[in-house]
Design a protein around this motif. Structure first.
Motif, PDB file in Angstrom:
ATOM      1  N   GLU A 117      -2.307  -7.937   6.987  1.00 52.50           N
ATOM      2  CA  GLU A 117      -2.696  -6.532   7.132  1.00 52.50           C
ATOM      3  C   GLU A 117      -3.339  -6.028   5.853  1.00 52.50           C
ATOM      4  OE1 GLU A 117       0.912  -5.460  10.234  1.00 52.50           O
ATOM      5  OE2 GLU A 117       0.983  -4.701   8.195  1.00 52.50           O
ATOM      6  N   GLN A 118      -4.324  -5.196   6.003  1.00 51.54           N
ATOM      7  CA  GLN A 118      -5.015  -4.668   4.834  1.00 51.54           C
ATOM      8  C   GLN A 118      -4.424  -3.315   4.483  1.00 51.54           C
ATOM      9  OE1 GLN A 118      -8.646  -5.604   3.823  1.00 51.54           O
ATOM     10  NE2 GLN A 118      -9.019  -7.205   5.310  1.00 51.54           N
ATOM     11  N   LEU A 119      -4.386  -3.042   3.196  1.00 44.29           N
ATOM     12  CA  LEU A 119      -3.959  -1.706   2.808  1.00 44.29           C
ATOM     13  C   LEU A 119      -4.732  -1.239   1.585  1.00 44.29           C
ATOM     14  CD1 LEU A 119      -1.568  -2.988   0.779  1.00 44.29           C
ATOM     15  CD2 LEU A 119      -0.328  -2.888   2.912  1.00 44.29           C
TER      16      LEU A 119
ATOM     17  N   ASN B 257     -11.850  -5.469 -10.443  1.00 46.07           N
ATOM     18  CA  ASN B 257     -10.516  -5.860 -10.910  1.00 46.07           C
ATOM     19  C   ASN B 257      -9.616  -4.626 -10.962  1.00 46.07           C
ATOM     20  OD1 ASN B 257     -11.645  -8.371 -11.360  1.00 46.07           O
ATOM     21  ND2 ASN B 257     -11.873  -8.051 -13.567  1.00 46.07           N
ATOM     22  N   VAL B 258      -8.337  -4.837 -10.814  1.00 42.71           N
ATOM     23  CA  VAL B 258      -7.412  -3.705 -10.870  1.00 42.71           C
ATOM     24  C   VAL B 258      -7.484  -3.035 -12.244  1.00 42.71           C
ATOM     25  CG1 VAL B 258      -4.983  -3.051 -10.844  1.00 42.71           C
ATOM     26  CG2 VAL B 258      -5.863  -4.582  -9.096  1.00 42.71           C
TER      27      VAL B 258
ATOM     28  N   SER C  91      -5.633   9.330   9.359  1.00 45.76           N
ATOM     29  CA  SER C  91      -6.784   8.468   9.099  1.00 45.76           C
ATOM     30  C   SER C  91      -7.957   9.236   8.502  1.00 45.76           C
ATOM     31  CB  SER C  91      -7.202   7.759  10.381  1.00 45.76           C
ATOM     32  OG  SER C  91      -7.544   8.731  11.346  1.00 45.76           O
TER      33      SER C  91
ATOM     34  N   PHE D 145      -7.711  11.158   5.864  1.00 44.56           N
ATOM     35  CA  PHE D 145      -7.580  11.145   4.409  1.00 44.56           C
ATOM     36  C   PHE D 145      -8.117   9.841   3.851  1.00 44.56           C
ATOM     37  CE2 PHE D 145      -3.879  13.882   5.570  1.00 44.56           C
ATOM     38  CZ  PHE D 145      -4.426  15.047   5.084  1.00 44.56           C
ATOM     39  N   TYR D 146      -8.588   9.882   2.624  1.00 46.81           N
ATOM     40  CA  TYR D 146      -8.957   8.667   1.889  1.00 46.81           C
ATOM     41  C   TYR D 146      -9.927   7.782   2.678  1.00 46.81           C
ATOM     42  CZ  TYR D 146      -4.293   9.883   0.057  1.00 46.81           C
ATOM     43  OH  TYR D 146      -3.196  10.533  -0.421  1.00 46.81           O
TER      44      TYR D 146
ATOM     45  N   ALA E  50     -11.964   5.038   0.950  1.00 47.93           N
ATOM     46  CA  ALA E  50     -11.299   3.989   0.169  1.00 47.93           C
ATOM     47  C   ALA E  50     -11.399   2.643   0.883  1.00 47.93           C
ATOM     48  CB  ALA E  50      -9.841   4.347  -0.048  1.00 47.93           C
ATOM     49  N   GLU E  51     -11.632   1.611   0.109  1.00 45.79           N
ATOM     50  CA  GLU E  51     -11.723   0.274   0.688  1.00 45.79           C
ATOM     51  C   GLU E  51     -10.333  -0.330   0.823  1.00 45.79           C
ATOM     52  OE1 GLU E  51     -16.118  -0.645  -1.206  1.00 45.79           O
ATOM     53  OE2 GLU E  51     -14.365  -1.695  -1.978  1.00 45.79           O
ATOM     54  N   GLN E  52     -10.135  -1.076   1.883  1.00 42.60           N
ATOM     55  CA  GLN E  52      -8.834  -1.692   2.097  1.00 42.60           C
ATOM     56  C   GLN E  52      -8.864  -3.122   1.596  1.00 42.60           C
ATOM     57  OE1 GLN E  52      -6.348  -0.605   4.873  1.00 42.60           O
ATOM     58  NE2 GLN E  52      -7.403   1.222   5.565  1.00 42.60           N
ATOM     59  N   LEU E  53      -7.744  -3.565   1.081  1.00 39.90           N
ATOM     60  CA  LEU E  53      -7.670  -4.961   0.703  1.00 39.90           C
ATOM     61  C   LEU E  53      -6.280  -5.521   0.975  1.00 39.90           C
ATOM     62  CD1 LEU E  53      -6.718  -4.148  -2.431  1.00 39.90           C
ATOM     63  CD2 LEU E  53      -9.167  -4.089  -2.701  1.00 39.90           C
ATOM     64  N   MET E  54      -6.102  -6.792   0.659  1.00 36.73           N
ATOM     65  CA  MET E  54      -4.826  -7.409   0.969  1.00 36.73           C
ATOM     66  C   MET E  54      -3.935  -7.391  -0.266  1.00 36.73           C
ATOM     67  SD  MET E  54      -6.247 -10.601   3.090  1.00 36.73           S
ATOM     68  CE  MET E  54      -7.159 -10.299   4.605  1.00 36.73           C
ATOM     69  N   VAL E  55      -2.663  -7.184  -0.015  1.00 35.29           N
ATOM     70  CA  VAL E  55      -1.688  -7.198  -1.103  1.00 35.29           C
ATOM     71  C   VAL E  55      -0.675  -8.295  -0.793  1.00 35.29           C
ATOM     72  CG1 VAL E  55       0.063  -5.896  -2.326  1.00 35.29           C
ATOM     73  CG2 VAL E  55      -2.016  -4.753  -1.553  1.00 35.29           C
TER      74      VAL E  55
ATOM     75  N   ARG F 227       2.040  -3.611   6.274  1.00 42.65           N
ATOM     76  CA  ARG F 227       1.764  -2.167   6.152  1.00 42.65           C
ATOM     77  C   ARG F 227       3.033  -1.343   6.074  1.00 42.65           C
ATOM     78  NH1 ARG F 227      -3.394  -0.254   6.910  1.00 42.65           N
ATOM     79  NH2 ARG F 227      -3.034   1.936   7.258  1.00 42.65           N
TER      80      ARG F 227
ATOM     81  N   GLY G   7      -4.726  -8.948 -10.476  1.00 35.26           N
ATOM     82  CA  GLY G   7      -5.662  -8.180  -9.659  1.00 35.26           C
ATOM     83  C   GLY G   7      -7.132  -8.463  -9.880  1.00 35.26           C
TER      84      GLY G   7
ATOM     85  N   TYR H  77     -10.727  -9.435  -9.076  1.00 35.42           N
ATOM     86  CA  TYR H  77     -11.307  -9.326  -7.740  1.00 35.42           C
ATOM     87  C   TYR H  77     -11.655 -10.688  -7.150  1.00 35.42           C
ATOM     88  CZ  TYR H  77     -16.041 -10.230  -9.405  1.00 35.42           C
ATOM     89  OH  TYR H  77     -17.153 -10.820  -9.934  1.00 35.42           O
TER      90      TYR H  77
ATOM     91  N   GLU I  25     -10.528 -14.449  -0.104  1.00 36.12           N
ATOM     92  CA  GLU I  25     -10.494 -13.034   0.248  1.00 36.12           C
ATOM     93  C   GLU I  25     -10.118 -12.222  -0.972  1.00 36.12           C
ATOM     94  OE1 GLU I  25     -11.002 -10.620   1.933  1.00 36.12           O
ATOM     95  OE2 GLU I  25     -11.279 -11.125   4.026  1.00 36.12           O
ATOM     96  N   ARG I  26     -10.255 -10.909  -0.895  1.00 37.63           N
ATOM     97  CA  ARG I  26      -9.775 -10.060  -1.968  1.00 37.63           C
ATOM     98  C   ARG I  26      -8.276  -9.842  -1.767  1.00 37.63           C
ATOM     99  NH1 ARG I  26     -10.686  -6.042  -6.003  1.00 37.63           N
ATOM    100  NH2 ARG I  26      -8.679  -6.154  -7.033  1.00 37.63           N
TER     101      ARG I  26
ATOM    102  N   VAL J  96      -4.812  -8.767  -3.938  1.00 33.92           N
ATOM    103  CA  VAL J  96      -4.098  -8.354  -5.149  1.00 33.92           C
ATOM    104  C   VAL J  96      -2.675  -8.869  -5.021  1.00 33.92           C
ATOM    105  CG1 VAL J  96      -3.164  -6.384  -6.387  1.00 33.92           C
ATOM    106  CG2 VAL J  96      -5.497  -6.298  -5.516  1.00 33.92           C
TER     107      VAL J  96
END
Lengths: 234, 234
Positions: free
Chosen positions: A14-16, A60-61, B7, B9-10, B13-18, B57, B87, B89, B95-96, B98
């Motif tokens: 899942e992306q966040l 980068n973060v 949805s 808000f924000y 902003a780009e979503q990425l994986m954590v 999520r 972090g 990139y 994939e991206r 973090v």
DNA sequence: CCAAAAGTGTTATCGCTACACCCATGA
DNA sequence: TCATGGGTGTAGCGATAACACTTTTGG
């Protein structure tokens, strides 16, 4: 590796959103200060907040943290370190946002005030922090603890004071960090014994008739000492 | 607040994986060890890797770390702390992602070996770590530094040793952490002076004919001392 | 000449380090 | 009985903390 190929990996993940928030410390007249500003987006628009930003996909973060810092203070190449991850799933009611908190130490005299003002920013004494949005007060608390811890082992005082500073000024910084008054004589002895200060010929007479000699931090000597396995302890 | 509202808000902003990655330390016979396993997904399938997972999520970041730890070792309620954010990139070519690195200290005797084995996991001596995927070797290096730092100020040795342990065993742990041999007599004196150990009536005779008395860590006394402003320093 | 901060040295104490000998026991 | 690791006490040294007086100078 083409874009099409990439997207096939990790497809169940899942992306966040990932954000950075910065706790920006400054020091002025015996007082540790914090830069806060009024949030510009909903929700919580116009509430006091740390400065922050979302992290872009191709960024980068730590670059994101440096980017916001430059945006709000005009400063680059400042002391900026990661504080930690704030990752509760419900920390932001609007969306799932993981924030990587950072703290920065800047010199108030170098800061571009007009930039800060254009963002409705304000310097607060650390013991007068207002209620902040989300978990930002918690971030500040952590940052203060980390600052105290760090101050023991690294000469971070020099990041907050002007280029040229007096020993009483430096002592004021440590007094305010540790919330108690160190002994003048022992403090001076210890600091000078480390041999990382260059004494200048100028005096600062703004706080006494006699005036106090100005010093500069000698980064080369400090780095040499660190390389030799030296521990800065006040 | 409804989902539709959220949805809005924000939205720029780009979503990425954590992800979370865990550096799992154990200690056995004078040797600090690390749990690694063979990655099960592409890219880098079957390469040595830290254990990790994506953060969902609706899951706290630290919950994700605890989740993988339980999955691979069967352990819950273990010492688990955040190490820091990795972090860059481009740290993962696929994939991206973090990653929030965590480190854990576990007791080898409590670990469910069959679980680890079912994941093709293996314990490595810390000075024989193989090449790992991505930036995982860097994470391990950071974790080791953090472990050494932490060992000075918190009694983390107790997290790695069995419930009951001898003082020579404890000394072995610190010897291996600091990579030098401390003085037996002074070590014992300092540790006992802290008054956080309960001496038991049993002896461990596995390493000598005379046998060494077993001790237990007294968490209550330790917490009391911490509350009073006490610094564990070996 | 005086108020107010800056600058300087010495002594006592505590904690740490270094170090040597006795103890318990199984083989 | 002896080899092996476990357990204990002390003396010296270095680092730190406590502490008081002199210096400078603008008003």
């Amino acid at each position: 590796m083409s874009k099409a190929e990439k997207s096939t990996f990790y497809k169940d993940a899942e992306q966040l959103m990932v954000a950075v928030d910065c706790i920006i410390f400054g020091f002025d007249k015996d007082q540790l200060k914090l830069l806060l500003f009024k949030r510009k987006i909903y929700p919580f628009k116009n509430k006091w907040s740390l400065i922050g930003s979302f992290v872009n996909r191709k960024e980068n973060v730590d670059s994101a943290a440096n980017r916001v810092l430059a945006e709000y203070t005009g400063l680059t190449n400042v002391f900026l370190e990661e504080l930690g991850c704030f990752g509760k799933y419900n920390r932001d009611p609007a969306e799932r946002v993981v924030s990587i908190a950072h703290y920065a130490l800047i010199r108030l005299d170098e800061q571009k005030l007009e930039l800060a003002e254009s963002h409705e920013a304000h310097w607060f004494d650390v013991d007068e922090i207002p209620k902040l949005i989300l978990d930002h007060n918690e971030m500040v608390t952590h940052a203060l603890e980390e600052l105290r811890r760090k101050a023991r082992y690294q000469p971070i005082g020099f990041e907050l004071l002007p280029e040229k500073f007096t020993i009483p000024q430096l002592k004021n910084f440590y007094d305010s960090i540790y919330q108690k008054e160190l002994d003048r004589r022992n403090f001076r002895k210890r600091i000078l014994a480390m041999d990382i200060l260059k004494k200048l010929d100028e005096k600062d007479k703004s706080t006494s008739r006699k005036g106090a000699f100005l010093y500069q931090f000698d980064k080369k000597k400090y780095k040499k000492l660190v390389a030799e396995g030296f521990n800065f302890i006040v």
